[in-house]
Design a protein around this motif. Structure first.
Motif, PDB file in Angstrom:
ATOM      1  N   ASN A   1       0.820  -1.204   0.000  1.00  0.00           N
ATOM      2  CA  ASN A   1       0.000   0.000   0.000  1.00  0.00           C
ATOM      3  C   ASN A   1       0.853   1.254   0.000  1.00  0.00           C
ATOM      4  O   ASN A   1       0.606   2.199  -0.756  1.00  0.00           O
ATOM      5  CB  ASN A   1      -0.914   0.010   1.238  1.00  0.00           C
ATOM      6  N   THR A   2       1.864   1.277   0.862  1.00  0.00           N
ATOM      7  CA  THR A   2       2.712   2.464   0.971  1.00  0.00           C
ATOM      8  C   THR A   2       3.506   2.680  -0.306  1.00  0.00           C
ATOM      9  O   THR A   2       3.698   3.819  -0.747  1.00  0.00           O
ATOM     10  CB  THR A   2       3.660   2.343   2.172  1.00  0.00           C
ATOM     11  N   THR A   3       3.960   1.593  -0.912  1.00  0.00           N
ATOM     12  CA  THR A   3       4.732   1.696  -2.155  1.00  0.00           C
ATOM     13  C   THR A   3       3.921   2.389  -3.243  1.00  0.00           C
ATOM     14  O   THR A   3       4.388   3.343  -3.883  1.00  0.00           O
ATOM     15  CB  THR A   3       5.157   0.297  -2.636  1.00  0.00           C
ATOM     16  N   GLY A   4       2.685   1.914  -3.458  1.00  0.00           N
ATOM     17  CA  GLY A   4       1.847   2.520  -4.485  1.00  0.00           C
ATOM     18  C   GLY A   4       1.434   3.939  -4.139  1.00  0.00           C
ATOM     19  O   GLY A   4       1.402   4.830  -5.004  1.00  0.00           O
ATOM     20  N   LEU A   5       1.118   4.163  -2.872  1.00  0.00           N
ATOM     21  CA  LEU A   5       0.728   5.495  -2.417  1.00  0.00           C
ATOM     22  C   LEU A   5       1.841   6.505  -2.651  1.00  0.00           C
ATOM     23  O   LEU A   5       1.607   7.613  -3.165  1.00  0.00           O
ATOM     24  CB  LEU A   5       0.363   5.436  -0.932  1.00  0.00           C
ATOM     25  N   ILE A   6       3.067   6.125  -2.293  1.00  0.00           N
ATOM     26  CA  ILE A   6       4.192   7.049  -2.451  1.00  0.00           C
ATOM     27  C   ILE A   6       4.443   7.353  -3.920  1.00  0.00           C
ATOM     28  O   ILE A   6       4.799   8.483  -4.281  1.00  0.00           O
ATOM     29  CB  ILE A   6       5.456   6.493  -1.766  1.00  0.00           C
ATOM     30  N   ARG A   7       4.244   6.376  -4.804  1.00  0.00           N
ATOM     31  CA  ARG A   7       4.415   6.663  -6.237  1.00  0.00           C
ATOM     32  C   ARG A   7       3.546   7.843  -6.653  1.00  0.00           C
ATOM     33  O   ARG A   7       4.007   8.764  -7.337  1.00  0.00           O
ATOM     34  CB  ARG A   7       4.021   5.445  -7.079  1.00  0.00           C
ATOM     35  N   ALA A   8       2.279   7.797  -6.261  1.00  0.00           N
ATOM     36  CA  ALA A   8       1.345   8.844  -6.665  1.00  0.00           C
ATOM     37  C   ALA A   8       1.680  10.173  -5.989  1.00  0.00           C
ATOM     38  O   ALA A   8       1.700  11.226  -6.635  1.00  0.00           O
ATOM     39  CB  ALA A   8      -0.085   8.418  -6.341  1.00  0.00           C
ATOM     40  N   VAL A   9       1.944  10.147  -4.669  1.00  0.00           N
ATOM     41  CA  VAL A   9       2.224  11.386  -3.941  1.00  0.00           C
ATOM     42  C   VAL A   9       3.549  11.996  -4.400  1.00  0.00           C
ATOM     43  O   VAL A   9       3.659  13.215  -4.582  1.00  0.00           O
ATOM     44  CB  VAL A   9       2.234  11.127  -2.417  1.00  0.00           C
ATOM     45  N   ASP A  10       4.557  11.156  -4.610  1.00  0.00           N
ATOM     46  CA  ASP A  10       5.857  11.652  -5.075  1.00  0.00           C
ATOM     47  C   ASP A  10       5.729  12.279  -6.460  1.00  0.00           C
ATOM     48  O   ASP A  10       6.354  13.319  -6.738  1.00  0.00           O
ATOM     49  CB  ASP A  10       6.869  10.502  -5.108  1.00  0.00           C
ATOM     50  N   CYS A  11       4.927  11.660  -7.321  1.00  0.00           N
ATOM     51  CA  CYS A  11       4.710  12.202  -8.666  1.00  0.00           C
ATOM     52  C   CYS A  11       4.153  13.622  -8.587  1.00  0.00           C
ATOM     53  O   CYS A  11       4.632  14.533  -9.273  1.00  0.00           O
ATOM     54  CB  CYS A  11       3.750  11.284  -9.428  1.00  0.00           C
ATOM     55  N   LEU A  12       3.168  13.819  -7.715  1.00  0.00           N
ATOM     56  CA  LEU A  12       2.589  15.149  -7.528  1.00  0.00           C
ATOM     57  C   LEU A  12       3.570  16.108  -6.852  1.00  0.00           C
ATOM     58  O   LEU A  12       3.705  17.272  -7.235  1.00  0.00           O
ATOM     59  CB  LEU A  12       1.331  15.043  -6.669  1.00  0.00           C
ATOM     60  N   ASP A  13       4.251  15.597  -5.836  1.00  0.00           N
ATOM     61  CA  ASP A  13       5.134  16.435  -5.029  1.00  0.00           C
ATOM     62  C   ASP A  13       6.260  17.035  -5.864  1.00  0.00           C
ATOM     63  O   ASP A  13       6.642  18.193  -5.683  1.00  0.00           O
ATOM     64  CB  ASP A  13       5.700  15.604  -3.875  1.00  0.00           C
ATOM     65  N   ARG A  14       6.795  16.269  -6.790  1.00  0.00           N
ATOM     66  CA  ARG A  14       7.904  16.762  -7.607  1.00  0.00           C
ATOM     67  C   ARG A  14       7.439  17.803  -8.623  1.00  0.00           C
ATOM     68  O   ARG A  14       8.249  18.602  -9.105  1.00  0.00           O
ATOM     69  CB  ARG A  14       8.608  15.595  -8.306  1.00  0.00           C
ATOM     70  N   GLU A  15       6.146  17.796  -8.926  1.00  0.00           N
ATOM     71  CA  GLU A  15       5.615  18.762  -9.889  1.00  0.00           C
ATOM     72  C   GLU A  15       5.119  20.041  -9.216  1.00  0.00           C
ATOM     73  O   GLU A  15       5.430  21.155  -9.678  1.00  0.00           O
ATOM     74  CB  GLU A  15       4.461  18.119 -10.673  1.00  0.00           C
TER      75      GLU A  15
END
Length: 342
Positions: free
Chosen positions: A143-157
């Motif tokens: 769960n955390t792995t997939g969640l971080i993918r999405a949040v990190d994608c947004l965070d870097r933008e």
């Protein structure tokens, strides 16, 4: 060529072995398990594509009776590799660590182990560089792995100030009976560990969350409410997510109604075991409230952590020291992002 071994040939271990075998710059030396489980029996019936090692020598008679060839002990395997992927049940990996230390080998542990087992709590996209060169890394949960993918994608933008999540969690993996037969939902005490783990990996993001157990076996659904530092439109969000090699943007209108639709689609694609390495983000779930963003993602729990494990090998072994170079190699060999419109 980096030599890799896998300890534990269960739900995750099987997929780790296949993931390593797909990496053209790695060699899978073998896998280890404690008994002739169904997974091990299937390995034999498939013609033993991977050498098998016995993690519990006292059980050698069981392997002999099942006619399953053994190439040595877990210690033998450890001595023949550069790095171990430990997919043993929670707590066993910590015990195996003594063997890895004995032979001065590197190891990657899964989400079921405590954070104290490793030098770095690792995620390929969010903090790759922190894992470079370290002896022991620990992955986040599915769960955390997939969640971080999405949040990190947004965070870097656009930068993310805080997130609030609700996890609708499958109760057990397909084929498991240890949770019994249920007809109920169960709420965990908040905040969920996934929110706390996200903050460990991304300490600049304020996160909280609630988890609800559901009596299903294929995939988790997570709803995410994120507060960005800069405003971003729904159209820009879709474009951003659609470019990520480990996020598949899907539409309810196309028939992707939930976890079962995605599992069926993976089988229709011919993916082994119906696996998907990528998370799916439902396009019609994206809504905005002022500047806040809300969306829903599907987490295919059996396979989602495999890419990040390959990233962890690359970081620990210093195969690539740059984040984007490392994840790009993993993506290439696993075929991730091939659905992206060019």
């Amino acid at each position: 060529m980096i030599k890799v071994g896998v300890a534990g040939y269960g739900v995750i271990g099987q997929r780790l072995a296949d993931g390593v075998a797909a990496q053209k710059d790695m060699e899978l030396v073998g896998v280890a398990d404690v008994a002739p489980t169904l997974s091990v029996r299937a390995l034999k019936e498939k013609g033993m594509p991977y050498d098998l090692y016995n993690s519990l020598p006292d059980n050698q008679k069981l392997f002999d009776e099942a006619g399953i060839p053994i190439s040595g002990t877990l210690e033998d395997l450890v001595q023949r590799v550069d790095i171990m992927l430990d997919a043993s049940p929670g707590g066993i990996g910590a015990k195996n660590k003594a063997i890895y230390e004995k032979y001065n080998k590197k190891a990657i542990f899964q989400g079921g182990e405590s954070n104290s087992v490793a030098d770095v709590f690792f995620h390929g996209y969010a903090n790759y560089e922190k894992g470079v060169g370290h002896q022991f890394l620990k992955l986040t949960s599915c769960n955390t792995t997939g969640l971080i993918r999405a949040v990190d994608c947004l965070d870097r933008e656009v930068g993310i100030e805080k997130v609030a999540i609700t996890i609708i969690r499958r109760v057990a993996d397909p084929g498991d009976y240890h949770r019994g037969l249920t007809n109920a939902l169960q709420v965990d005490k908040a905040p969920s560990h996934q929110a706390l783990d996200l903050m460990t990996i991304m300490p600049h993001v304020d996160a909280t969350g609630i988890l609800v157990h559901t009596p299903v076996t294929h995939g988790h659904i997570i709803t995410v409410l994120a507060t960005p530092k800069k405003d971003i439109s729904k159209e820009q969000l879709i474009e951003l997510f659609s470019k990520h090699p480990r996020i598949r943007v899907v539409k309810l209108a196309d028939g992707f109604q939930g976890n079962a639709s995605l599992f069926r689609y993976a089988r229709d694609l011919g993916n082994p075991r119906g696996d998907m390495y990528e998370i799916a983000l439902f396009e019609e779930s994206i809504v905005k409230s002022g500047k806040d963003i809300m969306f829903a993602i599907n987490i295919p729990q059996e396979a989602v952590v495999i890419p990040e494990n390959m990233d962890a090998i690359r970081a620990a072994m210093e195969m690539q020291t740059d984040r984007l170079e490392g994840v790009a190699e993993t993506n290439k060999y696993l075929g991730l992002g091939k659905w992206i419109q060019k």
